[in-house]
Design a protein around this motif. Sequence first.
Motif, PDB file in Angstrom:
ATOM      1  N   GLN A  11      33.498  49.787  32.489  1.00 19.08           N
ATOM      2  CA  GLN A  11      33.091  49.292  33.804  1.00 19.08           C
ATOM      3  C   GLN A  11      32.798  47.805  33.797  1.00 19.08           C
ATOM      4  N   ASN A  12      32.366  47.292  32.642  1.00 18.62           N
ATOM      5  CA  ASN A  12      31.992  45.884  32.553  1.00 18.62           C
ATOM      6  C   ASN A  12      33.139  44.986  32.112  1.00 18.62           C
ATOM      7  N   THR A  13      34.317  45.570  31.846  1.00 14.21           N
ATOM      8  CA  THR A  13      35.461  44.744  31.482  1.00 14.21           C
ATOM      9  C   THR A  13      35.968  44.003  32.709  1.00 14.21           C
ATOM     10  N   ILE A  14      36.651  42.899  32.482  1.00 11.19           N
ATOM     11  CA  ILE A  14      37.170  42.109  33.595  1.00 11.19           C
ATOM     12  C   ILE A  14      38.213  42.880  34.380  1.00 11.19           C
ATOM     13  N   TYR A  15      38.920  43.802  33.704  1.00 14.02           N
ATOM     14  CA  TYR A  15      39.972  44.578  34.378  1.00 14.02           C
ATOM     15  C   TYR A  15      39.361  45.529  35.398  1.00 14.02           C
ATOM     16  N   ALA A  16      38.347  46.294  34.972  1.00 16.92           N
ATOM     17  CA  ALA A  16      37.694  47.234  35.885  1.00 16.92           C
ATOM     18  C   ALA A  16      36.986  46.493  37.012  1.00 16.92           C
ATOM     19  N   SER A  85      40.411  38.562  42.830  1.00 14.98           N
ATOM     20  CA  SER A  85      39.206  38.957  42.101  1.00 14.98           C
ATOM     21  C   SER A  85      39.310  38.588  40.629  1.00 14.98           C
ATOM     22  N   TYR A  86      40.479  38.835  40.035  1.00 20.08           N
ATOM     23  CA  TYR A  86      40.664  38.488  38.612  1.00 20.08           C
ATOM     24  C   TYR A  86      40.544  36.978  38.417  1.00 20.08           C
ATOM     25  N   GLY A  87      41.191  36.211  39.288  1.00 17.55           N
ATOM     26  CA  GLY A  87      41.106  34.764  39.186  1.00 17.55           C
ATOM     27  C   GLY A  87      39.684  34.260  39.344  1.00 17.55           C
ATOM     28  N   HIS A  88      38.937  34.864  40.255  1.00 10.65           N
ATOM     29  CA  HIS A  88      37.544  34.468  40.473  1.00 10.65           C
ATOM     30  C   HIS A  88      36.698  34.778  39.242  1.00 10.65           C
ATOM     31  N   LEU A  89      36.922  35.927  38.612  1.00 12.33           N
ATOM     32  CA  LEU A  89      36.125  36.338  37.457  1.00 12.33           C
ATOM     33  C   LEU A  89      36.411  35.480  36.232  1.00 12.33           C
ATOM     34  N   THR A  90      37.608  34.913  36.134  1.00 12.77           N
ATOM     35  CA  THR A  90      37.926  34.050  35.000  1.00 12.77           C
ATOM     36  C   THR A  90      37.364  32.650  35.181  1.00 12.77           C
ATOM     37  N   GLU A  91      36.901  32.343  36.393  1.00  7.19           N
ATOM     38  CA  GLU A  91      36.266  31.065  36.705  1.00  7.19           C
ATOM     39  C   GLU A  91      37.154  29.884  36.328  1.00  7.19           C
ATOM     40  N   THR A  92      38.384  29.921  36.758  1.00  4.62           N
ATOM     41  CA  THR A  92      39.324  28.852  36.462  1.00  4.62           C
ATOM     42  C   THR A  92      39.603  28.022  37.705  1.00  4.62           C
ATOM     43  N   ASP A  93      40.108  26.825  37.479  1.00  7.73           N
ATOM     44  CA  ASP A  93      40.485  25.960  38.596  1.00  7.73           C
ATOM     45  C   ASP A  93      41.741  26.481  39.297  1.00  7.73           C
ATOM     46  N   GLN A  94      42.441  27.392  38.637  1.00  6.10           N
ATOM     47  CA  GLN A  94      43.706  27.900  39.170  1.00  6.10           C
ATOM     48  C   GLN A  94      43.532  29.190  39.971  1.00  6.10           C
ATOM     49  N   LEU A  95      42.323  29.423  40.478  1.00 11.41           N
ATOM     50  CA  LEU A  95      42.030  30.657  41.215  1.00 11.41           C
ATOM     51  C   LEU A  95      43.069  30.943  42.292  1.00 11.41           C
ATOM     52  N   PHE A  96      43.423  29.943  43.074  1.00 14.99           N
ATOM     53  CA  PHE A  96      44.298  30.160  44.223  1.00 14.99           C
ATOM     54  C   PHE A  96      45.730  30.466  43.813  1.00 14.99           C
ATOM     55  N   LEU A  97      46.080  30.263  42.524  1.00 15.31           N
ATOM     56  CA  LEU A  97      47.445  30.551  42.079  1.00 15.31           C
ATOM     57  C   LEU A  97      47.614  32.001  41.624  1.00 15.31           C
ATOM     58  N   ILE A 132      51.153  46.050  37.536  1.00 16.09           N
ATOM     59  CA  ILE A 132      51.856  44.768  37.417  1.00 16.09           C
ATOM     60  C   ILE A 132      50.916  43.611  37.752  1.00 16.09           C
ATOM     61  N   THR A 133      50.060  43.800  38.741  1.00 16.18           N
ATOM     62  CA  THR A 133      49.108  42.751  39.119  1.00 16.18           C
ATOM     63  C   THR A 133      48.180  42.404  37.964  1.00 16.18           C
ATOM     64  N   LEU A 134      47.584  43.418  37.344  1.00 16.52           N
ATOM     65  CA  LEU A 134      46.673  43.163  36.227  1.00 16.52           C
ATOM     66  C   LEU A 134      47.401  42.524  35.046  1.00 16.52           C
ATOM     67  N   LEU A 135      48.588  43.042  34.723  1.00 22.00           N
ATOM     68  CA  LEU A 135      49.351  42.490  33.600  1.00 22.00           C
ATOM     69  C   LEU A 135      49.739  41.039  33.849  1.00 22.00           C
ATOM     70  N   SER A 136      50.185  40.745  35.059  1.00 19.32           N
ATOM     71  CA  SER A 136      50.601  39.370  35.362  1.00 19.32           C
ATOM     72  C   SER A 136      49.418  38.415  35.316  1.00 19.32           C
ATOM     73  N   CYS A 137      48.259  38.858  35.818  1.00 20.73           N
ATOM     74  CA  CYS A 137      47.060  38.011  35.778  1.00 20.73           C
ATOM     75  C   CYS A 137      46.611  37.755  34.348  1.00 20.73           C
ATOM     76  N   VAL A 138      46.640  38.803  33.516  1.00 17.55           N
ATOM     77  CA  VAL A 138      46.248  38.647  32.111  1.00 17.55           C
ATOM     78  C   VAL A 138      47.185  37.677  31.397  1.00 17.55           C
ATOM     79  N   LEU A 139      48.503  37.858  31.575  1.00 16.17           N
ATOM     80  CA  LEU A 139      49.478  36.981  30.930  1.00 16.17           C
ATOM     81  C   LEU A 139      49.317  35.534  31.404  1.00 16.17           C
ATOM     82  N   PHE A 140      49.156  35.358  32.704  1.00 16.83           N
ATOM     83  CA  PHE A 140      49.006  34.020  33.263  1.00 16.83           C
ATOM     84  C   PHE A 140      47.767  33.333  32.694  1.00 16.83           C
ATOM     85  N   HIS A 141      46.678  34.075  32.617  1.00 20.06           N
ATOM     86  CA  HIS A 141      45.424  33.514  32.110  1.00 20.06           C
ATOM     87  C   HIS A 141      45.554  33.135  30.637  1.00 20.06           C
ATOM     88  N   LYS A 142      46.178  34.011  29.840  1.00 23.36           N
ATOM     89  CA  LYS A 142      46.312  33.747  28.405  1.00 23.36           C
ATOM     90  C   LYS A 142      47.233  32.557  28.141  1.00 23.36           C
TER      91      LYS A 142
END
Length: 337
Positions: A11-16, A85-97, A132-142
């Motif tokens: 529940q506390n993972t960024i994915y959930a 939500s994923y972009g917001h949780l990673t606290e990056t400047d690229q949230l809107f992308l 696909i959304t979660l996978l793409s966000c994870v790959l983009f972030h990494k």
Amino acid sequence: MNLRQAMSRFQNTIYARAVRHGLTLAIPFLIMGSFALLLTNFPLGVYQDFIRTWMNGAASAILETLYQISLGSLALVLTVTISISYGHLTETDQLFLYPIVAVCSYLAFCGGIENQSDYIFNAEWVFTAMVITLLSCVLFHKILKLGHRFERLHTTGADYLFNISIQCLIPVILVSLFFAVTGYVLRVAWDSSNITNFGSYLFLKLFDKISGNLFGILLYVVMTHLLWFMGIHGTNTLEAVSRHLFEQNVEINQSLVLAGHIPTEIFSKTFLDTFVFIGGCGTALSFVLALYIASKQSHNRKMSFVALPSALFNISEIAVFGFPIIFNLTMLIPFIL
């Protein structure tokens, strides 16, 4: 580690959290689409005559439009809200992308919009879209984290957004290319465009040898609520499975009625919608009523007051996502049973 500890950690993972927050953001669209569908099909003859004839069917057309842009495009809505939500949780400047990357990755995986035999944003594609959304966000972030070396591409004194775009250039291309290639390989390997919607495809394979008997119906209901518990609209995701299980029974009943006989097949989509899924899903209706009557916490009573009218019409998103029931291990057993 016991099950409760494992669930708490999950529940506390960024994915959930991204899924849970994304579903919460999607509530206005879910409710709008649900009530548009309800108002379109409200079973009152006078009302139906009115919406069909008023201004040459303008009311019916408007309600259909509201449904299509919300529940009818649920995969698109959740792709956007979960990626935000994923972009917001990673606290990056690229949230809107993140939502742009997620939508483009999903389109790339599906092979684009043109020549699609099915509308790839409808509710039947939700499971696939969320994965696909979660996978793409994870790959983009990494890739972004590995891309600090690309900072030398920045132009000193250039516009902030220009520098952000340059930094994201290679990650965007790599992620989009990865999903375009993956989708293409899957379609070629299986020689079928249906494999792209792997969520529906896998569930159909699971139910392939199962008929619409009692065992099949129970498995369908349990799977539906397991999906709901994970934040996935179970009945819509398993739409292809319900057609596989129930179409034959519906045809048999229709033939018997036309011949003047009593229908013999109990298990049908109408039966489930009327009796099994009353209140929407799981124990949502009973849960809302219990909160409304007995809860001592004011915020729970307020939530039940808001959720009750929609739950009476089988719209349970407010209760399921608001309490929340999803990812709540305490609610898992009573919710399914």
